[in-house]
Design an enzyme around this catalytic site. Structure first.
Site, PDB file in Angstrom:
ATOM      1  N   ASP A  73     -19.745  26.404  54.029  1.00 50.02           N
ATOM      2  CA  ASP A  73     -20.252  27.763  54.234  1.00 50.02           C
ATOM      3  C   ASP A  73     -20.288  28.166  55.710  1.00 50.02           C
ATOM      4  OD1 ASP A  73     -22.219  26.003  54.934  1.00 50.02           O
ATOM      5  OD2 ASP A  73     -23.868  27.093  53.974  1.00 50.02           O
ATOM      6  N   GLU A  93     -28.976  13.931  56.083  1.00 50.91           N
ATOM      7  CA  GLU A  93     -27.893  13.062  56.546  1.00 50.91           C
ATOM      8  C   GLU A  93     -27.512  13.375  57.984  1.00 50.91           C
ATOM      9  OE1 GLU A  93     -25.532  16.686  55.770  1.00 50.91           O
ATOM     10  OE2 GLU A  93     -27.389  15.808  55.032  1.00 50.91           O
ATOM     11  N   ASP A  94     -27.655  14.643  58.393  1.00 50.38           N
ATOM     12  CA  ASP A  94     -27.339  15.023  59.763  1.00 50.38           C
ATOM     13  C   ASP A  94     -28.374  14.473  60.741  1.00 50.38           C
ATOM     14  OD1 ASP A  94     -29.295  16.589  58.645  1.00 50.38           O
ATOM     15  OD2 ASP A  94     -28.391  18.514  59.175  1.00 50.38           O
ATOM     16  N   ARG A 127     -19.826  12.447  53.171  1.00 46.28           N
ATOM     17  CA  ARG A 127     -19.168  13.165  54.262  1.00 46.28           C
ATOM     18  C   ARG A 127     -18.873  12.240  55.434  1.00 46.28           C
ATOM     19  NH1 ARG A 127     -22.906  17.799  55.882  1.00 46.28           N
ATOM     20  NH2 ARG A 127     -20.915  18.517  56.716  1.00 46.28           N
ATOM     21  N   ASP A 145     -19.550  22.095  57.080  1.00 42.42           N
ATOM     22  CA  ASP A 145     -19.920  22.509  55.724  1.00 42.42           C
ATOM     23  C   ASP A 145     -19.007  23.640  55.259  1.00 42.42           C
ATOM     24  OD1 ASP A 145     -21.948  20.673  55.645  1.00 42.42           O
ATOM     25  OD2 ASP A 145     -23.509  22.099  56.266  1.00 42.42           O
ATOM     26  N   ARG A 166     -18.221  25.829  45.929  1.00 38.42           N
ATOM     27  CA  ARG A 166     -18.064  27.165  46.532  1.00 38.42           C
ATOM     28  C   ARG A 166     -16.611  27.336  46.961  1.00 38.42           C
ATOM     29  NH1 ARG A 166     -23.778  27.028  49.619  1.00 38.42           N
ATOM     30  NH2 ARG A 166     -22.701  25.530  50.938  1.00 38.42           N
TER      31      ARG A 166
END
Length: 711
Positions: free
Chosen positions: A533, A620-621, A515, A531, A458
């Site tokens: 976005d 993952e968070d 990350r 992120d 993106r």
């Protein structure tokens, strides 16, 4: 004056020509040596591989149809060496042959050892010893190759001396191919000696072998060589307390041990006259059943060991042997042991601090029992009860855990530089140091933070985010983690032109864990994980988030928050994204963390958790929240009131979290991770950090942070 040279031109030419020949010769020899070495190493590697492939993991299935091994009369087993220490009877040089800092444990294939007349050395292998061997074979320590083994465990059941013939069993041990007078061999024994002497040692000729025994006293125990283990009770699990650990109990102290010595029984009877409402004495009923107890001088029956759940303290006396079933039975019921055994060596005493979990009374001072227990404060009782449960669940609740703990202790001796410290063995997770970072109370503002942006393709949203982050005063660097292996990132010349350095890191695989990798390019203590976005945050919100992190550098400090809850219908943990008064997670789609957590995620996160995250591209968070909470026992901190984090430029099908299946998976993550960590470490809190004067009716020029979103 002219000086003529003594070397003609032709001679000089021949000299240089010979030099080049010598160089060519030595170069050729050097090449031959390299090729020979390479071929030799290749053949060695192949031979090692072939050698390793010969050894297969043993199967512990058909223990009734074992092959017979006939014991010959040659060789005299050497007796146990009472002077052994780790430094003179243990061959440390057998360890470290596997290429890693971990002991390798070999289990001999099970066999039936018989003499010339066909008499067996031992009875059929017990269920407990079979479970013990299976635990070793399934552990990280096991090796099928005896030539790389550091520890050898015989498949001869030596747990109970009453089930074996000592002379034949000693000969069976001596016949083992790697016995070598017992060097680096580990013998497990829970019931030693026979009537009338009841020796605290198993009466075998064990030479230099290590003994993991349950009946040691201070005179027979070889410090830093032998390992003291508990006498495992198969019925202890029946008394495990699944109720509230701190509920009120009917009895202060209970004596439930069978065949009590007449001296102890006499003292307790005298005490019971004065403390009949606090002291309970039970013994075997007339028709003996181990799971039943009868009150002394009464027909009142109690179920055992469930009876112990109703007592605060449980008495543990010396019997014919030091090891007593009642120790584990009491711990399973969260009953605090009161040990009345002079000279006893309690299980795993070299790593466990029993003073945190038990009360010790000398045998001659048993009459002071009620006075001693009455002086223990309720707070101390609660702490001891919690420690008893922690120790039981961690080290004693099964044969598997007893076995692996024994190997862990030997592992720490062999590799002391990797050994666990006192806190690791004794402190409950909530008691451990809550700040592993050893940072100042407030992190220096001048250091700033590094923004780590995980992205796939993106590009427009990525460029918008970088442009907005560039307006945050404390930003020091931007690192873009490009997670797309099929497409190259745009050239740096097309990135927004900002005053801070931008670094693009291309990953080798599309994994969410990328990350959290501790990249060398991260030079600040603080990391803003975000992120591509999350473009709706303002510069004031991000800067305020960093200011809050400086005050709490060991926490996750961020913006999107979630919580967890227990579902009684499915009996599992659930992930909750609804807006509530409580939070227990701050998502790392926009959160500040210390870089230490990236290192810990990469090196110490349970492998099954990290692999699941990468395989399912989710959670993952949540995994990072579990990791931080499990280490610090603290909740995260949500900053600013903003709750909506939707990408205005993205359509719903571009957002990973828009999928309903994604939310179901996240509930599965919470439940799965709780099992992987062995507990639910997440802490719920009704707390949010907002700027001072945030909503006060003051002029904006008096407020430091003005651009704070409402939702």
């Amino acid at each position: 004056m002219t000086i003529h040279t003594k070397i003609t031109i032709s001679k000089v030419y021949h000299y240089t020509h010979n030099t080049s020949l010598y160089r060519s010769f030595f170069f050729a020899v050097f090449l031959i040596l390299i090729v020979t070495t390479f071929v030799g190493l290749s053949r060695l590697r192949i031979s090692i591989g072939d050698e390793s492939s010969k050894f297969k993991k043993i199967a512990l299935v058909n223990i009734r149809g074992l092959p017979e091994f006939r014991l010959e009369g040659n060789g005299v087993p050497l007796p146990r060496n009472p002077e052994c220490t780790h430094w003179d009877c243990f061959n440390i040089y057998r360890c470290g042959r596997t290429g890693h800092d971990r002991i390798a444990v070999y289990v001999y294939p099970p066999m039936k050892y018989v003499d010339d007349e066909g008499f067996s050395a031992t009875e059929l292998m017990s269920r407990e010893y079979l479970a013990l061997l299976q635990a070793v074979v399934n552990s990280k320590y096991y090796t099928a190759n005896p030539h790389e083994a550091c520890i050898f465990i015989p498949s001869i059941d030596t747990l109970n001396q009453e089930r074996l013939r000592p002379n034949l069993t000693s000969r069976a041990l001596h016949s083992l191919p790697f016995w070598n007078n017992g060097e680096n061999h580990l013998i497990f024994n829970m019931v030693s000696g026979t009537a009338p002497d009841f020796s605290p040692l198993i009466e075998l000729e064990t030479g230099k072998a290590l003994i993991a025994g349950a009946d040691f006293d201070r005179y027979s125990f070889r410090i830093n060589f032998d390992v003291s283990i508990p006498l495992y009770s198969p019925v202890a699990a029946l008394g495990e307390n699944n109720q509230n650990i701190h509920r009120k109990r009917s009895w202060l102290v209970t004596s439930s041990q069978l065949n009590l010595d007449i001296y102890y029984l006499g003292v307790l009877q005298k005490l019971s006259y004065q403390y009949s409402e606090s002291l309970l004495i039970v013994d075997a009923c007339h028709n003996h059943n181990y799971t039943k107890r009868c009150k002394e001088n009464s027909n009142e029956k109690f179920s055992y060991p469930a009876l112990l759940q109703d007592s605060t303290f449980c008495l543990i006396f010396r019997g014919e042997r030091m090891g007593q079933f009642v120790l584990l039975e009491a711990m399973a019921a969260d009953c605090i042991p009161v040990v009345v055994m002079d000279g006893a060596v309690l299980p795993f005493n070299n790593v466990i601090d029993w003073k945190r979990a038990a009360v010790f009374i000398m045998e001659n001072y048993l009459h002071t029992l009620m006075d001693v227990l009455g002086k223990i404060s309720p707070k101390r009782v609660r702490q001891m009860r919690e420690t008893v449960r922690f120790l039981y669940n961690s080290y004693f609740s099964s044969v598997d855990k007893i076995t692996i703990t024994t190997l862990d202790i030997i592992q720490d001796r062999v590799y002391p530089h990797w050994s666990r410290i006192y806190d690791d063995w004794n402190l409950r997770p909530e008691e451990k140091n809550t700040n592993p970072l050893f940072l100042p109370l407030t992190a220096p503002k001048s250091h700033g933070f590094t923004a780590v942006i995980l992205t796939y393709d993106r590009v427009d949203s990525l460029f918008t985010l970088i442009d907005r982050l560039s307006r945050v005063p404390s930003l020091m660097k931007v690192i873009v983690v490009w997670n797309n292996q099929k497409k190259s990132p745009p050239p740096l010349s097309s990135f927004p032109q900002i005053q801070k350095p931008v670094k693009v890191i291309r990953t080798s695989a599309n994994k969410l864990s990328n990350r959290f990798y501790p990249y060398n390019e991260i030079e600040t203590e603080a990391i803003l994980h975000i992120d591509d976005d999350i473009v709706m945050l303002t510069a004031d919100e991000v800067e305020f988030g960093y200011e809050v992190w400086r005050e709490f550098p060991d926490r996750i400090v961020g913006f999107p928050s979630r919580t967890h809850r227990w579902d009684n219908v499915t009996t599992s943990w659930k992930y909750e994204s609804e807006w509530t008064n409580e939070i227990s997670m701050v998502l790392t789609g926009a959160a500040f963390l210390h870089k230490y957590w990236s290192f810990l995620y990469t090196t110490a996160m349970p492998a099954n958790v990290r692999d699941w995250v990468d395989e399912h591209m989710n959670c993952e968070d949540i995994a990072m929240n579990f990791l931080v909470a499990n280490t610090t026992n603290k909740p995260p901190i949500k900053v600013t009131p903003r709750k909506k984090f939707k990408c205005p430029e993205c359509v719903n099908n571009e957002m990973l979290s828009a999928d309903l299946g994604h939310m179901i998976e996240r509930s599965q993550c919470v439940d799965r991770f709780a099992k992987a960590f062995g507990r639910m470490p997440l802490k719920s809190v009704e707390f949010r950090a907002d700027p001072v004067l945030f909503k006060d009716p003051f002029p904006e020029k008096l407020k430091r942070f003005n651009d704070i979103g409402s939702l």
